[in-house]
Design an enzyme around this catalytic site. Structure first.
Site, mmCIF file in Angstrom:
data_model
loop_
_atom_site.group_PDB
_atom_site.id
_atom_site.type_symbol
_atom_site.label_atom_id
_atom_site.label_comp_id
_atom_site.label_asym_id
_atom_site.label_seq_id
_atom_site.Cartn_x
_atom_site.Cartn_y
_atom_site.Cartn_z
ATOM 1 C CG HIS A 170 -0.185 0.243 2.566
ATOM 2 N ND1 HIS A 170 0.544 -0.791 2.965
ATOM 3 C CD2 HIS A 170 -0.109 1.193 3.373
ATOM 4 C CE1 HIS A 170 0.983 -0.517 4.336
ATOM 5 N NE2 HIS A 170 0.835 0.876 4.388
ATOM 6 C CG ASP A 172 1.485 5.147 4.846
ATOM 7 O OD1 ASP A 172 1.298 3.771 4.965
ATOM 8 O OD2 ASP A 172 2.626 5.471 5.147
ATOM 9 C CG HIS A 320 5.161 0.894 2.976
ATOM 10 N ND1 HIS A 320 4.566 2.257 2.425
ATOM 11 C CD2 HIS A 320 4.758 0.725 4.249
ATOM 12 C CE1 HIS A 320 3.590 2.659 3.286
ATOM 13 N NE2 HIS A 320 3.713 1.813 4.558
ATOM 14 N NE ARG A 336 2.091 6.272 8.949
ATOM 15 C CZ ARG A 336 0.918 5.662 8.642
ATOM 16 N NH1 ARG A 336 1.169 4.372 8.185
ATOM 17 N NH2 ARG A 336 -0.095 6.263 8.633
#
Length: 361
Positions: A170, A172, A320, A336
């Site tokens: 995906h 983000d 990623h 994150r």
């Protein structure tokens, strides 16, 4: 007070709490700390994004001259920098980092001492910080997304058991009207000597590897990106959906505003259909593109984490996939910070990465 409790009516106490927040210590002492408050945020409003990469030195001298060592992990994606602390970046280094990440897709730093408050401040340099719709976060810091899989939670296991490892690819929050730009992920706790790697793929090279006919076919097409997975996560876990996870339409080929390079901008996690295509047509095209991205092992980089390493990547030009091969072997924890960026666009005058680099030679 317990470590997760602070008087939220006292701004000074909250500020002090965030300043001293040590998530590595907290997770090791408590096993978990994430909160899922029942608060509801309004829909995100459009804004004019000004990319810090435009302020960078094309040679990125502030980084290259200060680092002990810089080396590429693969020819197309991934660079590792030694000898620089992200907690101590100058303004010029911050801007040069934006350009370096835009060019290389993902950049890694090991043995980083940056704390939560500093991470939030650094992220804000690049744009408004995205607050996750459903994910857990540290108390009083909704801008930080906790990344820790509760390996014994039946609801979590139920969600994962029907998924294949390749399903995790995906970019983000690509379903947002203005999706993520740079992202900062710090992993401070690992399950052991092996396991818990992350793989990134290059959207630039994914575009360049397409045949001329496919490039012509895709340029100008648009795709629907959906937040349905987060809506479903809220339903399955019982956690509140703190802001609507919308659907938005973005170009299949997008142009990076700083490099001017074309990137293939679809991903299995959030892309659902091609605008104007029938369901079967969409499925045929997207299945091919997902397979193209996910099996492109020669334009991917797999990073073996060490404790306190940080990855900085550009969601506009990468995908990623975290590797869940460590269940039962120990705890993996990180957090994150995700600045938002511009609304995706396609400039028909833009060039591919290979074309641009060839012109410089």
């Amino acid at each position: 007070m317990p470590p997760n409790v602070v008087d939220t009516e006292n701004p000074e106490e909250v500020a002090k709490f965030i300043e001293n927040l040590d998530l590595k210590k907290l997770v090791r002492e408590n096993g978990g700390y994430a909160v899922f408050p029942e608060v509801y945020y309004p829909a995100l409003q459009p804004y004019e994004h000004k990319d810090k990469g435009h302020l960078a030195d094309p040679k990125k001298a502030s980084i290259y001259d200060a680092a002990e060592k810089i080396f590429d992990l693969t020819p197309h994606i991934g660079t590792e920098v030694h000898g620089i602390q992200l907690s101590k970046l100058t303004e010029q280094q911050k801007n040069d980092l934006a350009l370096l990440v835009a060019e290389r897709g993902v950049v890694f730093f090991r043995d980083q001492d940056i704390k939560v408050k500093q991470s939030v401040d650094l992220g804000r340099h690049y744009g408004p910080l995205h607050i996750h719709n459903v994910g857990g976060h540290p108390p009083n810091v909704p801008e930080v997304l906790t990344l820790q899989i509760e390996q014994s939670d039946p609801k979590v296991l139920e969600r994962l058991k029907l998924k294949s490892p390749g399903d995790g690819w995906h970019s983000d929050i690509s379903y947002e009207y203005q999706p993520g730009g740079l992202a900062f992920l710090k992993i401070d706790t690992l399950p052991g000597d092996a396991g818990g790697d992350t793989i990134w793929g290059s959207g630039y090279e994914a575009y360049d590897r397409l045949s001329p006919a496919w490039k012509t076919f895709l340029e100008g097409l648009e795709a629907v990106h959906s937040g349905d997975v987060h809506r479903e996560t809220a339903r399955l876990t019982g956690h509140p959906l703190r802001r609507e996870a919308p659907d938005n339409v973005h170009p299949v080929i997008r142009t990076h505003p700083v490099t001017g390079w074309k990137s293939l901008f679809v991903n299995r996690g959030f892309t659902r259909s091609i605008v104007g295509f029938t369901r079967r047509e969409s499925k045929a095209v997207l299945d091919f593109l997902f397979d193209h991205i996910e099996t492109g092992i020669d334009f991917q980089v797999r990073f073996k984490w060490t404790e306190d390493a940080i990855a900085v990547w550009d969601n506009r030009v990468t995908y990623h996939n975290p590797v869940y091969d460590y269940f039962g072997t120990g705890l993996r924890h990180g957090y994150r910070v995700s600045p938002s960026a511009e609304r995706p666009y396609y400039d028909p005058k833009s060039k591919s990465r290979r074309e641009a680099l060839a012109e410089k030679q």
